[in-house]
Scaffold this motif. Sequence first.
Motif, PDB file in Angstrom:
ATOM      1  N   ARG A  71       0.827  -1.208   0.000  1.00 13.86           N
ATOM      2  CA  ARG A  71       0.000   0.000   0.000  1.00 13.86           C
ATOM      3  C   ARG A  71       0.862   1.259   0.000  1.00 13.86           C
ATOM      4  N   SER A  72       1.956   1.226   0.756  1.00 17.12           N
ATOM      5  CA  SER A  72       2.847   2.383   0.795  1.00 17.12           C
ATOM      6  C   SER A  72       3.487   2.617  -0.572  1.00 17.12           C
ATOM      7  N   VAL A  73       3.935   1.521  -1.187  1.00 15.42           N
ATOM      8  CA  VAL A  73       4.530   1.631  -2.528  1.00 15.42           C
ATOM      9  C   VAL A  73       3.494   2.181  -3.506  1.00 15.42           C
ATOM     10  N   LEU A  74       2.264   1.679  -3.394  1.00 19.72           N
ATOM     11  CA  LEU A  74       1.209   2.140  -4.290  1.00 19.72           C
ATOM     12  C   LEU A  74       0.950   3.626  -4.114  1.00 19.72           C
ATOM     13  N   ARG A  75       0.910   4.081  -2.878  1.00 21.65           N
ATOM     14  CA  ARG A  75       0.686   5.514  -2.650  1.00 21.65           C
ATOM     15  C   ARG A  75       1.785   6.357  -3.277  1.00 21.65           C
ATOM     16  N   THR A  76       3.039   5.870  -3.175  1.00 21.52           N
ATOM     17  CA  THR A  76       4.157   6.598  -3.777  1.00 21.52           C
ATOM     18  C   THR A  76       3.999   6.675  -5.291  1.00 21.52           C
ATOM     19  N   TYR A  77       3.633   5.548  -5.907  1.00 23.71           N
ATOM     20  CA  TYR A  77       3.448   5.531  -7.362  1.00 23.71           C
ATOM     21  C   TYR A  77       2.335   6.505  -7.768  1.00 23.71           C
ATOM     22  N   VAL A  78       1.226   6.466  -7.042  1.00 19.69           N
ATOM     23  CA  VAL A  78       0.108   7.342  -7.379  1.00 19.69           C
ATOM     24  C   VAL A  78       0.513   8.801  -7.230  1.00 19.69           C
ATOM     25  N   SER A  79       1.255   9.099  -6.170  1.00 25.35           N
ATOM     26  CA  SER A  79       1.715  10.474  -5.964  1.00 25.35           C
ATOM     27  C   SER A  79       2.606  10.932  -7.123  1.00 25.35           C
ATOM     28  N   ASN A  80       3.505  10.046  -7.562  1.00 29.77           N
ATOM     29  CA  ASN A  80       4.382  10.383  -8.700  1.00 29.77           C
ATOM     30  C   ASN A  80       3.562  10.603  -9.969  1.00 29.77           C
ATOM     31  N   LEU A  81       2.571   9.751 -10.180  1.00 24.65           N
ATOM     32  CA  LEU A  81       1.752   9.879 -11.379  1.00 24.65           C
ATOM     33  C   LEU A  81       0.938  11.175 -11.362  1.00 24.65           C
ATOM     34  N   ARG A  82       0.469  11.542 -10.186  1.00 25.82           N
ATOM     35  CA  ARG A  82      -0.288  12.797 -10.106  1.00 25.82           C
ATOM     36  C   ARG A  82       0.555  13.973 -10.576  1.00 25.82           C
ATOM     37  N   ARG A  83       1.806  13.978 -10.152  1.00 27.10           N
ATOM     38  CA  ARG A  83       2.676  15.084 -10.572  1.00 27.10           C
ATOM     39  C   ARG A  83       2.922  15.035 -12.079  1.00 27.10           C
ATOM     40  N   ALA A  84       3.163  13.833 -12.583  1.00 30.85           N
ATOM     41  CA  ALA A  84       3.462  13.713 -14.015  1.00 30.85           C
ATOM     42  C   ALA A  84       2.267  14.132 -14.864  1.00 30.85           C
ATOM     43  N   LEU A  85       1.057  13.867 -14.358  1.00 27.61           N
ATOM     44  CA  LEU A  85      -0.150  14.128 -15.145  1.00 27.61           C
ATOM     45  C   LEU A  85      -0.786  15.475 -14.833  1.00 27.61           C
ATOM     46  N   ALA A  86      -0.111  16.289 -14.041  1.00 29.46           N
ATOM     47  CA  ALA A  86      -0.724  17.518 -13.523  1.00 29.46           C
ATOM     48  C   ALA A  86      -1.238  18.425 -14.638  1.00 29.46           C
ATOM     49  N   ARG A  87      -0.526  18.496 -15.767  1.00 31.64           N
ATOM     50  CA  ARG A  87      -0.920  19.432 -16.825  1.00 31.64           C
ATOM     51  C   ARG A  87      -1.811  18.792 -17.893  1.00 31.64           C
ATOM     52  N   THR A  88      -2.101  17.504 -17.750  1.00 34.36           N
ATOM     53  CA  THR A  88      -2.826  16.816 -18.820  1.00 34.36           C
ATOM     54  C   THR A  88      -4.332  16.855 -18.671  1.00 34.36           C
ATOM     55  N   GLY A  89      -4.811  17.212 -17.491  1.00 33.49           N
ATOM     56  CA  GLY A  89      -6.246  17.130 -17.251  1.00 33.49           C
ATOM     57  C   GLY A  89      -6.666  15.800 -16.663  1.00 33.49           C
ATOM     58  N   ILE A  90      -5.744  14.837 -16.598  1.00 29.33           N
ATOM     59  CA  ILE A  90      -6.022  13.552 -15.957  1.00 29.33           C
ATOM     60  C   ILE A  90      -5.741  13.700 -14.469  1.00 29.33           C
ATOM     61  N   THR A  91      -6.701  13.300 -13.630  1.00 27.88           N
ATOM     62  CA  THR A  91      -6.510  13.375 -12.179  1.00 27.88           C
ATOM     63  C   THR A  91      -6.709  12.002 -11.570  1.00 27.88           C
ATOM     64  N   ILE A  92      -6.022  11.768 -10.437  1.00 28.90           N
ATOM     65  CA  ILE A  92      -6.182  10.536  -9.675  1.00 28.90           C
ATOM     66  C   ILE A  92      -6.534  10.937  -8.256  1.00 28.90           C
ATOM     67  N   THR A  93      -7.689  10.482  -7.784  1.00 24.14           N
ATOM     68  CA  THR A  93      -8.148  10.862  -6.445  1.00 24.14           C
ATOM     69  C   THR A  93      -8.470   9.619  -5.636  1.00 24.14           C
ATOM     70  N   TRP A  94      -8.382   9.784  -4.326  1.00 24.11           N
ATOM     71  CA  TRP A  94      -8.763   8.713  -3.399  1.00 24.11           C
ATOM     72  C   TRP A  94     -10.255   8.838  -3.091  1.00 24.11           C
ATOM     73  N   ARG A  95     -10.984   7.750  -3.310  1.00 26.30           N
ATOM     74  CA  ARG A  95     -12.406   7.737  -2.994  1.00 26.30           C
ATOM     75  C   ARG A  95     -12.726   6.437  -2.272  1.00 26.30           C
ATOM     76  N   ASP A  96     -13.467   6.557  -1.165  1.00 26.68           N
ATOM     77  CA  ASP A  96     -13.861   5.381  -0.392  1.00 26.68           C
ATOM     78  C   ASP A  96     -12.611   4.561  -0.038  1.00 26.68           C
ATOM     79  N   HIS A  97     -12.451   3.383  -0.661  1.00 28.96           N
ATOM     80  CA  HIS A  97     -11.319   2.514  -0.344  1.00 28.96           C
ATOM     81  C   HIS A  97     -10.427   2.282  -1.564  1.00 28.96           C
ATOM     82  N   GLY A  98     -10.419   3.229  -2.491  1.00 31.51           N
ATOM     83  CA  GLY A  98      -9.604   3.012  -3.681  1.00 31.51           C
ATOM     84  C   GLY A  98      -9.309   4.304  -4.414  1.00 31.51           C
TER      85      GLY A  98
END
Length: 934
Positions: A71-98
């Motif tokens: 889970r920790s590794v996954l959070r790191t990957y998601v955080s990195n992807l959020r930064r990479a995709l910041a200007r594209t209009g693609i967002t990744i958010t935490w909702r409920d349990h995923g």
Amino acid sequence: MTGEREQGTPADVAAAVLGTLDVRLSGAPVPLGHARQKAVLAVLLFDVNRVVPAEGLIDRVWGGHPPARARSVLRTYVSNLRRALARTGITITWRDHGYALTADPDSVDLHRFRRLLAEARGSGEPRRALELADEALALWRGEPLAELDTPWARSVRDSLRQERTAAQADRTDWALDRGRHADVLPELTARTAEDPLDERLAGQVMLALYRSGRQADALEHYQRTRRRLAEELGTDPCPALQRLHQRILTADPALTAAVRFPGETGSASVPRQLPAAPTPFIGREGELARLDAASDAQTLVIFAIGGAGGIGKTWLALHWAHRRLDRFPDGQLFADLRGFSPDSEPMNPAVAVRGFLDALGVADNRIPVDPHAQAALFRSLVADRRMLIMLDNAADTSQLTPLLPGSRTCTVLVTSRSRLSGLVIGHGARQLSLDVLTEAEARALLVNRVGADRVHAEPEAVDEIIRLCGGFPLALSIVAAHAQTHPHTSLTAAAAELRGLGLDALDDDDPAASLPTVLSWSRRALTTEQWTVFALLGIAPGPDISLAAAAALAGLSARRTRTALRALRDAFLIEEHLPGRYTMHDLVRAYAASTAHDLPEPVRQAALARVVDFYLHTCYAAERLLSPHRQPIDLAPIAANAQPHPLPDHPAALAWLQREHPHLLAAQHTALAHHRYPVVWQLAWALTSFHGRRGHHHDALAVWRAALEAANHLPDLVNHVVAHRRLGFAHAWVGEAEEATWHLRQALVLAEHQQDSVQQAAVHRDLAWAWARRGENRRALEHAQRALDVYRALDNPVWEADALNAVGWCAARLGEYDTARAHCQAALRLHRRHHDHNGEAHTLDSLGYIDHHTGRHAQAVDHYQQALAQHRASGHTYEVADTLDRLGHAHAALGQHDPARAGWREALELYREQQRDEDAARVRRQLDDLDARD
């Protein structure tokens, strides 16, 4: 796919799933990091705009070999992807349990492929269909999900390849319709070499060859196919292929016209039995697409559309059938089998067969007397015809079997409140279980029925109606019909009636317009025991229920309970939304609760007592595993016919508490409503460690308020002391300092009155913590020292160690670091000697703080890392976030910016998940400052 932007992509972003992952912004590639990180993105793109549970995401990316701290590794990957995709209009958010990736589906090649193909199949015009199919197939640029080699990815790849093959076959049909036989022939020849037994493909090759002036080659291809089928499968070519062969032999002039394989068959009598198409029809685009795709197959298709009463099964089936009448030129048969009719028994299938024979124009003197012979005649008459047979409101598989054609050219639509597993297993039916309408679909239904002006004039009322109806089509239709027939009644009044009356607002003298009545028709298929379980589920505490809790509720064995739950699931009254967990739609639950009042009062009371005891005793066992050094309490024996859920170890306890937390809160409410005051207090006590480790401080406040109310009805004053003390502690956590101090002082007065040294020391320890939260460190230190003195006198080394750490922490906050270090080191020795891992983690964290503030940053890192490992092991995510934050400061002081940044990013994610907004904002500023320094 390479990720190059396709013609017509509406967004400035193109994301590839159908090949090596690539995301582009204005034509330039976006760096996505290493392969495993890209795999996370690929999985999220696959389910764009939908929540992917964290555990499911881990399973899809790593399969059976996840990394440590996945889970920790996954959070790191998601955080990195959020930064990479910041200007594209693609967002990744935490909702409920995923996590949910939000983007325009058309910007992802897979979803654009499916959308284009669905549009092509629905166009009804070969030229336009061909253009759309070409655009869809051009999106494939390699192996789908190329970054992944997990069981999930392999399964998805197989499915996607089948989608592509079906698309290619459809594209060929449309090309042949357009006279493009010369263009498609080379491709068809190559595909035939790969799959020589595909009869649809063989027919396309034969037709293309014939239209290219190669009649002999077409006939030879048929002979080769016939021999291969006989040698490898022991079968003859299908009737459609045989007919095409005969037409080529006789040089049928019609073959030179634009026709699709297989050719049509004529009929002297073409029945058109479908009832009128329902209007309006809203939503269900995904279900319609599945029906479209399945009906394209060159084989018998049986679709079982299942769902609860009033969910819209017939509505969907008739709408699709009328929209696709062109696919069934030989007619449509319809029968209401009355499987769940309120006023009659299910129809005998022999009656339905006899009606079909009449519709097919069979003279009375040609109809056999024997029902089996009649069914055989029916199958003979529909053989090789392109017909639709709709069987509405089926009771079970045995009712359906005589009505199923043997021809591979027919499509059968079945609707039922039963899951019809026998139809799936025995006849290869495809299941389509209907869920409620989405919020947008529900709103569109109201707009269509009531009018846009009224809906837009009262948006808040409409929102409430949609929420209270929960997307249930019949409920929405009842409300809309009432609004239509009472045009001067406001929607606000309709919402108020629905809010006040609940299910009664959806009742009516007309059975078909009454949701309770429609739901009641499902009772016929259930035993008395199964219906009793259904009723009790309506009053069970919590949003859903596990098998173990349901067994306690019903007072049955696990085996009998599972049988009852499966029957209710198969009747679409409950849903097994997770393995072993069952839930109900809110309106169905309200109906179940209403039927529970038909049960004798002792039966209801006993059921609630059993399930509440189940939650209490299991929660208590979990608390003992989480905090084994805590002084235990006495529980009354568990109710008869109830058994606590077995918890073998600490991780199992934590997982069970996480899963059942809403039910434990609801169980306390139920206990309070039924005046089971000891249980109310005991549940609050048993939730203490979990609430602390997960940071559920507002929930702690609520359960201890209830516990204090319950304590007023209990004779032991210790209950009052503990309730005041824990309530004060909870107030301090949520920043309500005055209330915290008041309750803690009340606890201290009561403990002193009782001369209870144990509780006096505990109150002083909590007062120390509460004053420290307010920044009053000197007063905090005084209370911590008093707690230490009492615990030493009591000769309890674990409590003494806890107090030693409290003294050390308060001294450190005052800058008295030598005193602080001495006390914390003494605490650490005691915690380790008595194997108190939770206390050890807190003390290591204190030592890290002391080291950092005395310039010993390397030692601080070591202590913080040890504390972090202990907190992770115990599942103390609340403290994990705080320790990560402090560890980041130690790394930064050493100039180790990358570890500091990684720790703060993880802390930031945790703070956001825990809704600790101030902490999250502070860490965000720390990260920004660190970036500025670099």
